[in-house]
Design a protein around this motif. Sequence first.
Motif, PDB file in Angstrom:
ATOM      1  N   GLN A 135       0.842  -1.240   0.169  1.00 32.11           N
ATOM      2  CA  GLN A 135       0.166  -0.174  -0.077  1.00 32.11           C
ATOM      3  C   GLN A 135       0.906   1.247  -0.031  1.00 32.11           C
ATOM      4  N   GLN A 136       1.746   1.413   0.770  1.00 30.46           N
ATOM      5  CA  GLN A 136       2.626   2.498   0.884  1.00 30.46           C
ATOM      6  C   GLN A 136       3.493   2.529  -0.388  1.00 30.46           C
ATOM      7  N   TYR A 137       4.062   1.554  -1.003  1.00 33.73           N
ATOM      8  CA  TYR A 137       4.667   1.449  -2.330  1.00 33.73           C
ATOM      9  C   TYR A 137       3.821   2.144  -3.248  1.00 33.73           C
ATOM     10  N   ASP A 138       2.733   1.774  -3.381  1.00 30.73           N
ATOM     11  CA  ASP A 138       1.836   1.972  -4.451  1.00 30.73           C
ATOM     12  C   ASP A 138       1.543   3.322  -4.422  1.00 30.73           C
ATOM     13  N   ARG A 139       1.757   4.198  -3.039  1.00 29.31           N
ATOM     14  CA  ARG A 139       1.384   5.542  -3.083  1.00 29.31           C
ATOM     15  C   ARG A 139       2.793   6.310  -3.384  1.00 29.31           C
ATOM     16  N   THR A 140       3.860   5.756  -3.636  1.00 31.49           N
ATOM     17  CA  THR A 140       5.091   6.688  -3.882  1.00 31.49           C
ATOM     18  C   THR A 140       5.206   6.807  -5.546  1.00 31.49           C
ATOM     19  N   SER A 141       5.899   8.028  -5.711  1.00 31.81           N
ATOM     20  CA  SER A 141       5.907   8.422  -7.031  1.00 31.81           C
ATOM     21  C   SER A 141       7.041   7.669  -7.601  1.00 31.81           C
ATOM     22  N   GLU A 142       7.202   7.626  -9.003  1.00 32.41           N
ATOM     23  CA  GLU A 142       8.104   6.977  -9.999  1.00 32.41           C
ATOM     24  C   GLU A 142       9.484   7.384  -9.381  1.00 32.41           C
ATOM     25  N   LYS A 187      17.208   8.350   7.895  1.00 28.61           N
ATOM     26  CA  LYS A 187      18.495   9.351   7.965  1.00 28.61           C
ATOM     27  C   LYS A 187      19.247   9.394   9.237  1.00 28.61           C
ATOM     28  N   GLN A 188      20.537   9.207   9.070  1.00 29.55           N
ATOM     29  CA  GLN A 188      21.287   9.212  10.431  1.00 29.55           C
ATOM     30  C   GLN A 188      22.423  10.436  10.084  1.00 29.55           C
ATOM     31  N   GLU A 189      22.312  11.320  10.472  1.00 26.43           N
ATOM     32  CA  GLU A 189      23.213  12.500  10.202  1.00 26.43           C
ATOM     33  C   GLU A 189      23.199  12.999   8.728  1.00 26.43           C
ATOM     34  N   SER A 190      24.126  12.539   7.956  1.00 23.52           N
ATOM     35  CA  SER A 190      23.805  13.013   6.502  1.00 23.52           C
ATOM     36  C   SER A 190      23.873  11.853   5.588  1.00 23.52           C
ATOM     37  N   LEU A 191      23.388  10.621   6.180  1.00 24.72           N
ATOM     38  CA  LEU A 191      23.442   9.239   5.540  1.00 24.72           C
ATOM     39  C   LEU A 191      21.892   8.804   5.422  1.00 24.72           C
ATOM     40  N   TYR A 192      21.640   7.966   4.256  1.00 29.12           N
ATOM     41  CA  TYR A 192      20.430   7.581   4.049  1.00 29.12           C
ATOM     42  C   TYR A 192      20.395   6.126   3.926  1.00 29.12           C
ATOM     43  N   THR A 193      19.582   5.438   4.465  1.00 27.71           N
ATOM     44  CA  THR A 193      19.421   4.037   4.218  1.00 27.71           C
ATOM     45  C   THR A 193      17.838   3.719   4.353  1.00 27.71           C
ATOM     46  N   LEU A 194      17.531   2.371   3.845  1.00 28.58           N
ATOM     47  CA  LEU A 194      16.173   1.799   4.040  1.00 28.58           C
ATOM     48  C   LEU A 194      15.938   0.985   5.104  1.00 28.58           C
ATOM     49  N   PRO A 195      14.764   0.903   6.157  1.00 27.38           N
ATOM     50  CA  PRO A 195      14.740  -0.046   6.892  1.00 27.38           C
ATOM     51  C   PRO A 195      14.730  -1.416   6.527  1.00 27.38           C
ATOM     52  N   PRO A 196      15.415  -2.247   7.385  1.00 24.91           N
ATOM     53  CA  PRO A 196      15.459  -3.770   6.937  1.00 24.91           C
ATOM     54  C   PRO A 196      14.288  -4.193   6.341  1.00 24.91           C
ATOM     55  N   VAL A 197      13.219  -4.148   6.931  1.00 25.59           N
ATOM     56  CA  VAL A 197      11.881  -4.816   6.329  1.00 25.59           C
ATOM     57  C   VAL A 197      11.536  -4.204   4.769  1.00 25.59           C
ATOM     58  N   VAL A 198      11.784  -2.678   4.729  1.00 29.92           N
ATOM     59  CA  VAL A 198      11.437  -2.037   3.404  1.00 29.92           C
ATOM     60  C   VAL A 198      12.498  -2.331   2.408  1.00 29.92           C
ATOM     61  N   LYS A 199      13.737  -2.678   2.983  1.00 31.84           N
ATOM     62  CA  LYS A 199      14.908  -3.063   1.777  1.00 31.84           C
ATOM     63  C   LYS A 199      14.528  -4.456   1.314  1.00 31.84           C
ATOM     64  N   GLN A 200      14.245  -5.346   2.284  1.00 33.00           N
ATOM     65  CA  GLN A 200      13.850  -6.790   1.901  1.00 33.00           C
ATOM     66  C   GLN A 200      12.795  -6.564   0.814  1.00 33.00           C
ATOM     67  N   TYR A 201      11.628  -5.987   1.028  1.00 33.95           N
ATOM     68  CA  TYR A 201      10.412  -6.009   0.270  1.00 33.95           C
ATOM     69  C   TYR A 201      10.803  -5.282  -1.113  1.00 33.95           C
ATOM     70  N   ILE A 202      11.540  -4.191  -1.302  1.00 32.84           N
ATOM     71  CA  ILE A 202      11.978  -3.593  -2.386  1.00 32.84           C
ATOM     72  C   ILE A 202      13.011  -4.658  -3.124  1.00 32.84           C
ATOM     73  N   LYS A 203      13.662  -5.322  -2.788  1.00 33.56           N
ATOM     74  CA  LYS A 203      14.683  -6.226  -3.435  1.00 33.56           C
ATOM     75  C   LYS A 203      13.872  -7.473  -3.938  1.00 33.56           C
ATOM     76  N   ARG A 204      12.657  -7.872  -3.608  1.00 34.40           N
ATOM     77  CA  ARG A 204      11.730  -8.807  -4.102  1.00 34.40           C
ATOM     78  C   ARG A 204      10.890  -8.317  -5.085  1.00 34.40           C
ATOM     79  N   LEU A 205      10.811  -6.954  -5.254  1.00 35.67           N
ATOM     80  CA  LEU A 205       9.861  -6.520  -6.319  1.00 35.67           C
ATOM     81  C   LEU A 205      10.456  -7.056  -7.773  1.00 35.67           C
TER      82      LEU A 205
END
Length: 79
Positions: free
Chosen positions: A7-14, A61-79
């Motif tokens: 649901q969240q992914y479907d709401r994101t822009s390209e 975001k931690q200081e000036s670094l960006y990353t995906l939360p582990p569960v989101v990262k795993q979901y994106i990799k499976r798409l």
Amino acid sequence: MKDVLQQQYDRTSELEKQVMSLLATENQAVNFAKLLQNGQISSSDLLNALQSLSRRCLIEKQESLYTLPPVVKQYIKRL
């Protein structure tokens, strides 16, 4: 959980999907300059996408670094 992520992914822009995909390929947190270099995205568009994703807690975001939360990262990799 998968349904909520979908649901969240479907709401994101390209552009936001592109940024999330870039972050999913990284093994560790990356800075703005590296994302800019890897993504073929203008700096203003990238900044807007990062802010939007951060507001919705889809990236971390931690200081000036960006990353995906582990569960989101795993979901994106499976798409």
